[in-house]
Design a protein around this motif. Structure first.
Motif, mmCIF file in Angstrom:
data_model
loop_
_atom_site.group_PDB
_atom_site.id
_atom_site.type_symbol
_atom_site.label_atom_id
_atom_site.label_comp_id
_atom_site.label_asym_id
_atom_site.label_seq_id
_atom_site.Cartn_x
_atom_site.Cartn_y
_atom_site.Cartn_z
ATOM 1 N N GLY A 170 29.342 19.072 -10.067
ATOM 2 C CA GLY A 170 29.827 17.716 -10.294
ATOM 3 C C GLY A 170 29.179 17.064 -11.510
ATOM 4 N N ARG A 171 29.947 16.201 -12.146
ATOM 5 C CA ARG A 171 29.462 15.477 -13.321
ATOM 6 C C ARG A 171 28.278 14.581 -12.961
ATOM 7 N NH1 ARG A 171 30.687 10.393 -14.658
ATOM 8 N NH2 ARG A 171 32.320 10.347 -13.084
ATOM 9 N N LYS A 172 28.370 13.904 -11.831
ATOM 10 C CA LYS A 172 27.283 13.005 -11.439
ATOM 11 C C LYS A 172 26.026 13.765 -11.046
ATOM 12 C CE LYS A 172 29.952 9.033 -10.524
ATOM 13 N NZ LYS A 172 29.764 7.677 -10.123
ATOM 14 N N ARG A 173 26.195 14.977 -10.561
ATOM 15 C CA ARG A 173 25.025 15.802 -10.247
ATOM 16 C C ARG A 173 24.277 16.172 -11.524
ATOM 17 N NH1 ARG A 173 25.312 21.478 -6.858
ATOM 18 N NH2 ARG A 173 23.083 21.714 -6.487
ATOM 19 N N VAL A 174 25.039 16.511 -12.572
ATOM 20 C CA VAL A 174 24.426 16.807 -13.872
ATOM 21 C C VAL A 174 23.728 15.562 -14.408
ATOM 22 C CG1 VAL A 174 24.900 17.483 -16.258
ATOM 23 C CG2 VAL A 174 26.067 18.644 -14.380
ATOM 24 N N GLU A 175 24.377 14.403 -14.286
ATOM 25 C CA GLU A 175 23.763 13.154 -14.734
ATOM 26 C C GLU A 175 22.450 12.904 -14.007
ATOM 27 O OE1 GLU A 175 26.537 9.984 -14.184
ATOM 28 O OE2 GLU A 175 27.961 10.797 -15.627
ATOM 29 N N ARG A 176 22.457 13.088 -12.692
ATOM 30 C CA ARG A 176 21.252 12.832 -11.893
ATOM 31 C C ARG A 176 20.120 13.773 -12.281
ATOM 32 N NH1 ARG A 176 19.601 15.547 -7.503
ATOM 33 N NH2 ARG A 176 21.648 16.423 -7.131
ATOM 34 N N LEU A 177 20.430 15.059 -12.438
ATOM 35 C CA LEU A 177 19.385 16.017 -12.789
ATOM 36 C C LEU A 177 18.846 15.768 -14.195
ATOM 37 C CD1 LEU A 177 20.894 19.233 -11.205
ATOM 38 C CD2 LEU A 177 18.949 17.896 -10.384
ATOM 39 N N MET A 178 19.716 15.374 -15.125
ATOM 40 C CA MET A 178 19.234 15.058 -16.470
ATOM 41 C C MET A 178 18.366 13.805 -16.446
ATOM 42 S SD MET A 178 22.351 15.982 -19.060
ATOM 43 C CE MET A 178 21.396 15.550 -20.503
ATOM 44 N N ARG A 179 18.782 12.811 -15.670
ATOM 45 C CA ARG A 179 18.000 11.582 -15.571
ATOM 46 C C ARG A 179 16.640 11.849 -14.940
ATOM 47 N NH1 ARG A 179 21.714 8.763 -13.407
ATOM 48 N NH2 ARG A 179 21.192 9.300 -11.256
ATOM 49 N N ASP A 180 16.613 12.674 -13.897
ATOM 50 C CA ASP A 180 15.344 13.010 -13.232
ATOM 51 C C ASP A 180 14.406 13.767 -14.167
ATOM 52 O OD1 ASP A 180 16.293 11.786 -10.981
ATOM 53 O OD2 ASP A 180 16.747 13.646 -9.894
ATOM 54 N N ALA A 181 14.986 14.580 -15.055
ATOM 55 C CA ALA A 181 14.174 15.354 -16.000
ATOM 56 C C ALA A 181 13.835 14.553 -17.261
ATOM 57 C CB ALA A 181 14.907 16.643 -16.380
ATOM 58 N N GLY A 182 14.373 13.344 -17.383
ATOM 59 C CA GLY A 182 14.100 12.527 -18.552
ATOM 60 C C GLY A 182 14.831 12.996 -19.796
ATOM 61 N N ARG A 183 15.988 13.622 -19.615
ATOM 62 C CA ARG A 183 16.758 14.136 -20.749
ATOM 63 C C ARG A 183 17.979 13.257 -20.970
ATOM 64 N NH1 ARG A 183 15.415 19.221 -22.375
ATOM 65 N NH2 ARG A 183 13.985 20.339 -21.038
ATOM 66 N N GLN A 184 18.258 12.971 -22.255
ATOM 67 C CA GLN A 184 19.464 12.233 -22.606
ATOM 68 C C GLN A 184 19.944 12.689 -23.970
ATOM 69 O OE1 GLN A 184 18.340 8.152 -22.529
ATOM 70 N NE2 GLN A 184 17.502 8.168 -24.576
ATOM 71 N N GLY A 185 21.205 12.431 -24.244
ATOM 72 C CA GLY A 185 21.785 12.856 -25.508
ATOM 73 C C GLY A 185 21.375 11.952 -26.648
#
Length: 173
Positions: free
Chosen positions: A79-94
């Motif tokens: 899911g798109r929101k799952r990817v968003e959550r995992l990126m947010r938890d890891a402190g990663r953004q575009g």
């Protein structure tokens, strides 16, 4: 849990949990989850590694939509929101590409002498055509330079077009 681990030999587990307001069953549930994580948490950990690889290969420019698209191309349907959550938890953004709004339009020379203030910062006029001021800020009117009348809410652009100003100071229409 680290606080309980530090104080368990001194006071025991239950008194420490009572003081911090955590139920004993909750504490032991946390311990069980840490020892044997659920299938979802293990999948999230594996997916977080894949997300980190895609993000690093892109040079840190890919945000969650592109990372999600790359995962789908690789056959990983999440899911798109799952990817968003995992990126947010890891402190990663575009990367942000809208830097032009943050860069000031003018870089002034600190050694230059400023123009004299002939109106002494009094921008209101008693009657029309008494005071004219130049507004050097960027007013989105389609041209580079704009003249603004102090008494009326109009802008005369370099192309000769007259535009009405809203109370916010931005052109209307």
């Amino acid at each position: 849990m680290t606080l309980v681990d530090e104080l368990r030999d001194r006071f025991g587990v239950e008194p420490v949990l009572r003081v911090i307001g955590v139920a004993v069953s909750t504490y032991y549930g946390w311990l069980a989850q840490a020892a044997n994580p659920s299938v979802r948490r293990r999948e999230d950990a594996d997916l977080a590694v894949e997300i980190a690889e895609i993000h690093d290969v892109s040079g840190g420019t890919y945000g969650s939509p592109r990372v999600h698209a790359m995962l789908r191309r690789q056959g990983r349907h999440v899911g798109r929101k799952r990817v968003e959550r995992l990126m947010r938890d890891a402190g990663r953004q575009g990367a942000f590409l809208r830097k032009k709004w943050r860069i000031p339009s003018t870089r002034s020379n600190p050694k230059a002498t400023p123009a004299p203030d002939l109106v002494n910062r009094q921008f209101t006029a008693a009657a029309p055509n008494r005071v004219w001021v130049a507004d050097a800020t960027r007013i989105p009117c389609g041209t580079i330079h704009a003249r603004r009348r102090a008494r009326q809410r109009r802008i005369a652009t370099a192309s000769g077009r007259i535009r009405l100003l809203e109370p916010t100071g931005l052109p209307h229409g």
